[in-house]
Design an enzyme around this catalytic site. Structure first.
Site, PDB file in Angstrom:
ATOM      1  N   ASP A  33      35.048  12.872  44.903  1.00 19.27           N
ATOM      2  CA  ASP A  33      36.253  12.448  44.189  1.00 19.27           C
ATOM      3  C   ASP A  33      36.129  11.020  43.672  1.00 19.27           C
ATOM      4  O   ASP A  33      35.587  10.153  44.364  1.00 19.27           O
ATOM      5  CB  ASP A  33      37.453  12.549  45.138  1.00 19.27           C
ATOM      6  CG  ASP A  33      38.780  12.487  44.412  1.00 19.27           C
ATOM      7  OD1 ASP A  33      38.801  12.703  43.189  1.00 19.27           O
ATOM      8  OD2 ASP A  33      39.798  12.204  45.064  1.00 19.27           O
ATOM      9  N   ASN A  81      41.187  22.135  38.163  1.00 21.93           N
ATOM     10  CA  ASN A  81      40.617  21.225  37.168  1.00 21.93           C
ATOM     11  C   ASN A  81      40.779  21.707  35.730  1.00 21.93           C
ATOM     12  O   ASN A  81      40.627  20.935  34.777  1.00 21.93           O
ATOM     13  CB  ASN A  81      39.128  20.978  37.452  1.00 21.93           C
ATOM     14  CG  ASN A  81      38.897  20.065  38.634  1.00 21.93           C
ATOM     15  OD1 ASN A  81      37.847  20.121  39.271  1.00 21.93           O
ATOM     16  ND2 ASN A  81      39.866  19.217  38.952  1.00 21.93           N
TER      17      ASN A  81
END
Length: 268
Positions: A33, A81
């Site tokens: 991340d 996403n």
């Protein structure tokens, strides 16, 4: 991406000396991340962060394999996403294809088995072809497994498992009383691979974000404040050292404390 020799950066020698090679987790999972934030902080387009994130992954594959880890599972693209801007999604899809075409032969030469975990159906045919051919090329490799989770979601995986079990029950292949943990594990996308002992998440976020919901039940969790593109060998060593400082009780009592309690009971 040559992995044959352990090449520890001199500044990390002290950290490496704190690691017990005999207690390296066999399976490590990573939520990579912070690519976009890394780029934004530097005044760069988010795509620069994703490119740098690939370099970070290559280093961590090398380090984890050299330390003796057997399986590395990374969260590359989640089902959520797709909600990102189309331009960024298209860039990521093209990046997957570009990186695989460039790296797959060396990955194969290093006897790494690569597997893509998730629903690949929405991806372009060109990318699916590269993903499938990469899996086929490395299928028989034994030294190290690299699981790349793409268009993956933990809840979606469990729904799929439930559907498969329901089909088998409806057809009479199994009975409701046959449903147990082992049956569920046999239907997971990670079937045949032990659960991760350690989950690493970068960028300081303290959640698992729909990642390996079943498999992470007893994983130790390490949160790094470092954004993924800056997560290097030294940061990985810190995660391993932290993991090795813990006592994995699996719901029981710490072994030394348990012995102490046992002695006190026996002497009373």
């Amino acid at each position: 991406m040559r992995l044959k020799k352990i090449s520890i950066n001199k500044k990390n020698i002290n950290l490496s000396n704190q690691i017990d090679i005999k207690r390296i987790p066999d399976h490590i999972a990573i939520i990579m991340d912070g690519n976009g934030r890394w780029a934004t902080k530097k005044g760069l387009p988010r795509s620069f962060g994703h490119n740098q994130g690939v370099s970070a992954l290559k280093e961590i594959i090398k380090v984890s394999k050299n330390l003796g880890c057997k399986v590395l599972t990374v969260y590359a693209f989640s089902t959520e996403n797709w909600s990102r801007p189309n331009k960024e999604v298209d860039f990521l899809i093209n990046l997957f294809e570009k990186v695989l075409k460039k790296e797959i032969n060396e990955i194969h030469q290093e006897s790494i088995k690569i597997k893509f975990i998730g629903d690949l159906s929405p991806f372009p045919e060109t990318l699916k072809s590269v993903l499938n051919s990469s899996e086929a090329l490395t299928r028989n490799n034994k030294n190290f497994i690299l699981n790349v989770c793409v268009n993956y979601g933990g809840r979606q995986e469990l729904v799929k498992v439930a559907q498969e079990i329901a089909k088998k029950s409806f057809s009479g292949e199994i009975k409701p009383c046959d449903v147990n943990e082992e049956l569920i594990k046999s239907e997971l996308l990670t079937q045949g691979v032990q659960d991760p002992e350690l989950l690493i998440r970068t960028s300081g976020e303290k959640r698992i974000s729909n990642f390996l919901l079943w498999q992470l039940a007893y994983s130790e969790i390490y949160i790094s404040e470092v954004l993924w593109p800056d997560f290097d060998e030294s940061e990985f060593f810190k995660a391993i050292i932290d993991y090795q400082s813990r006592n994995r009780r699996f719901g029981g009592i710490e072994s030394l404390a348990n012995e102490s309690l046992k002695d006190s009971y026996c002497s009373s």
